[in-house]
Design an enzyme around this catalytic site. Structure first.
Site, PDB file in Angstrom:
ATOM      1  N   ASP A 159    -101.592  58.534 -50.319  1.00 37.71           N
ATOM      2  CA  ASP A 159    -102.560  58.161 -51.350  1.00 37.71           C
ATOM      3  C   ASP A 159    -103.404  56.956 -50.946  1.00 37.71           C
ATOM      4  O   ASP A 159    -104.318  56.557 -51.674  1.00 37.71           O
ATOM      5  CB  ASP A 159    -101.895  57.965 -52.713  1.00 37.71           C
ATOM      6  CG  ASP A 159    -101.080  56.679 -52.863  1.00 37.71           C
ATOM      7  OD1 ASP A 159    -101.316  55.706 -52.131  1.00 37.71           O
ATOM      8  OD2 ASP A 159    -100.201  56.650 -53.743  1.00 37.71           O
TER       9      ASP A 159
ATOM     10  N   HIS B 162    -101.435  51.311 -53.295  1.00 41.28           N
ATOM     11  CA  HIS B 162    -100.630  50.470 -54.183  1.00 41.28           C
ATOM     12  C   HIS B 162     -99.878  49.416 -53.373  1.00 41.28           C
ATOM     13  O   HIS B 162     -99.590  49.623 -52.190  1.00 41.28           O
ATOM     14  CB  HIS B 162     -99.626  51.331 -54.953  1.00 41.28           C
ATOM     15  CG  HIS B 162    -100.250  52.495 -55.656  1.00 41.28           C
ATOM     16  ND1 HIS B 162    -100.412  53.734 -55.043  1.00 41.28           N
ATOM     17  CD2 HIS B 162    -100.764  52.617 -56.893  1.00 41.28           C
ATOM     18  CE1 HIS B 162    -100.999  54.559 -55.894  1.00 41.28           C
ATOM     19  NE2 HIS B 162    -101.225  53.915 -57.024  1.00 41.28           N
TER      20      HIS B 162
ATOM     21  N   GLU C 245     -95.177  60.700 -49.599  1.00 44.15           N
ATOM     22  CA  GLU C 245     -95.883  61.118 -50.825  1.00 44.15           C
ATOM     23  C   GLU C 245     -96.743  62.381 -50.650  1.00 44.15           C
ATOM     24  O   GLU C 245     -97.697  62.593 -51.402  1.00 44.15           O
ATOM     25  CB  GLU C 245     -96.714  59.968 -51.412  1.00 44.15           C
ATOM     26  CG  GLU C 245     -95.899  58.747 -51.837  1.00 44.15           C
ATOM     27  CD  GLU C 245     -95.144  58.923 -53.159  1.00 44.15           C
ATOM     28  OE1 GLU C 245     -95.293  59.982 -53.791  1.00 44.15           O
ATOM     29  OE2 GLU C 245     -94.403  57.995 -53.544  1.00 44.15           O
TER      30      GLU C 245
ATOM     31  N   HIS D 197     -90.423  54.242 -56.772  1.00 43.36           N
ATOM     32  CA  HIS D 197     -91.399  54.350 -55.680  1.00 43.36           C
ATOM     33  C   HIS D 197     -92.489  53.282 -55.777  1.00 43.36           C
ATOM     34  O   HIS D 197     -93.251  53.100 -54.830  1.00 43.36           O
ATOM     35  CB  HIS D 197     -91.999  55.762 -55.607  1.00 43.36           C
ATOM     36  CG  HIS D 197     -93.080  56.065 -56.595  1.00 43.36           C
ATOM     37  ND1 HIS D 197     -94.045  57.033 -56.363  1.00 43.36           N
ATOM     38  CD2 HIS D 197     -93.353  55.559 -57.818  1.00 43.36           C
ATOM     39  CE1 HIS D 197     -94.863  57.098 -57.400  1.00 43.36           C
ATOM     40  NE2 HIS D 197     -94.461  56.228 -58.295  1.00 43.36           N
TER      41      HIS D 197
ATOM     42  N   HIS E  93     -92.203  57.183 -51.962  1.00 52.94           N
ATOM     43  CA  HIS E  93     -92.213  55.946 -51.167  1.00 52.94           C
ATOM     44  C   HIS E  93     -90.961  55.091 -51.360  1.00 52.94           C
ATOM     45  O   HIS E  93     -90.754  54.125 -50.630  1.00 52.94           O
ATOM     46  CB  HIS E  93     -93.477  55.125 -51.471  1.00 52.94           C
ATOM     47  CG  HIS E  93     -94.013  54.412 -50.276  1.00 52.94           C
ATOM     48  ND1 HIS E  93     -95.291  53.947 -50.169  1.00 52.94           N
ATOM     49  CD2 HIS E  93     -93.436  54.072 -49.090  1.00 52.94           C
ATOM     50  CE1 HIS E  93     -95.486  53.366 -49.008  1.00 52.94           C
ATOM     51  NE2 HIS E  93     -94.364  53.426 -48.331  1.00 52.94           N
TER      52      HIS E  93
ATOM     53  N   ASP F 215     -98.585  55.748 -46.915  1.00 51.21           N
ATOM     54  CA  ASP F 215     -98.614  56.588 -48.106  1.00 51.21           C
ATOM     55  C   ASP F 215     -99.924  57.368 -48.073  1.00 51.21           C
ATOM     56  O   ASP F 215    -101.001  56.774 -47.944  1.00 51.21           O
ATOM     57  CB  ASP F 215     -98.539  55.690 -49.351  1.00 51.21           C
ATOM     58  CG  ASP F 215     -98.380  56.465 -50.646  1.00 51.21           C
ATOM     59  OD1 ASP F 215     -98.953  57.565 -50.763  1.00 51.21           O
ATOM     60  OD2 ASP F 215     -97.713  55.947 -51.564  1.00 51.21           O
TER      61      ASP F 215
END
Length: 301
Positions: A230, A125, A273, A140, A100, A228
């Site tokens: 995640d 995040h 990612e 990142h 990222h 992202d």
């Protein structure tokens, strides 16, 4: 979105964090059928290839605790110029990560054209650490801080000097892992955040309606989606470096992309990612391509 001319840029950068493999993300996403998927919707697609990334030098720096700072700066500077060239040509930039940290380059390139840019940060995040607050020194975890003008000078002033995005023009969706320094910064700067609590309590439809209305009220001149993988629950995207349980579902994420497409506000996007080394039969790249399909107008009927 109507028919678009979409320019794809790969950024095989894995130096913004510790786990190797995310540099293969652009290849994995292409292998999952990205170009064919978007062309089948009716868009014109130009694959511009990959940004060159220098090998990292194995050395400690007395200047900073940030890992691989010079190599990250070089790669993201190249990306920023490429993104600027694409938006100035009238094409839609679609950037494939890589970790990222590449967002520093993407948004620095966009800031040449967009002076009041809105950002949707779809992520587990906040990525608002600086070298003072980061527990790891991994860049990142810092791109959003750098883009709002905080952090190391080489990151903040990349491609053009100073802040690229106003904090009040940022909307974070799906946050569930926020460091103490980031929490303070969110409160101090008034950054709009929809955590998993809001998504669970109110539903993705309400969250996306609010986020879209919020950015429209800010009278932004473009909106960048930084997604992202995640941000989704690792049940759906196992191939990411920093998975956090309890994330957004596959269906919620498709709904979010469909609502963004319906809103017609998205002017650029990046998907980051994807780490095939950690993945299961390219599942995470397949999900990324499916989400891009929804973002670019793919319909069931």
């Amino acid at each position: 979105m109507g028919e678009k001319n979409i320019s794809i840029i790969g950024v095989p950068l894995d130096l913004g964090q510790n786990r190797r493999g995310v540099d293969m993300g652009p290849s994995a996403i292409r292998y999952a059928g990205l170009v064919e998927r978007i062309e089948s919707i009716g868009h014109q697609v130009m694959d511009e290839g990959d940004i060159y990334v220098d090998a990292a030098e194995q050395r400690d720096s007395d200047e900073t605790n940030l890992k691989n700072l010079d190599e990250v700066v070089k790669a993201t500077t190249r990306l920023a110029q490429k993104v600027t060239d694409i938006v100035e040509s009238g094409n839609f930039p679609l950037v494939l990560g890589g970790d990222h940290s590449i967002a520093i380059g993407t948004l620095s390139g966009l800031a040449v054209k967009y002076k009041n840019l809105g950002v949707i940060w779809y992520d587990a995040h906040a990525d608002l650490n600086t070298e003072e607050t980061s527990p790891s020194g991994n860049i990142h975890g810092m791109p959003l801080a750098a883009l709002i003008g905080l952090g190391h000078d080489k990151l903040v002033n990349l491609h053009n000097e100073g802040q690229k995005v106003k904090p009040e023009n940022v909307v974070i969706i799906g946050a569930r892992s926020v460091d103490p320094g980031e929490r303070e910064l969110i409160r101090e700067k008034g950054i709009k955040v929809y955590t998993m609590h809001e998504i669970d309590r109110h539903g993705m439809t309400t969250v996306m309606e609010d986020a879209i209305a919020y950015l429209k009220d800010r009278q932004v001149d473009g909106v960048h989606l930084s997604l992202d993988l995640d941000g989704l629950d690792p049940l759906y995207t196992p191939g990411v470096g920093t998975p956090v349980p309890g994330g957004m579902s596959y269906r919620e994420s498709h709904l979010a992309m469909e609502m963004l497409e319906d809103s017609k506000i998205i002017t650029s996007a990046e998907f980051v990612e994807v780490n095939p080394v950690l993945d299961d039969k390219n599942k995470t790249a397949d999900v990324a391509v499916g989400l891009m399909g929804s973002l670019f107008g793919e319909k069931l009927l």
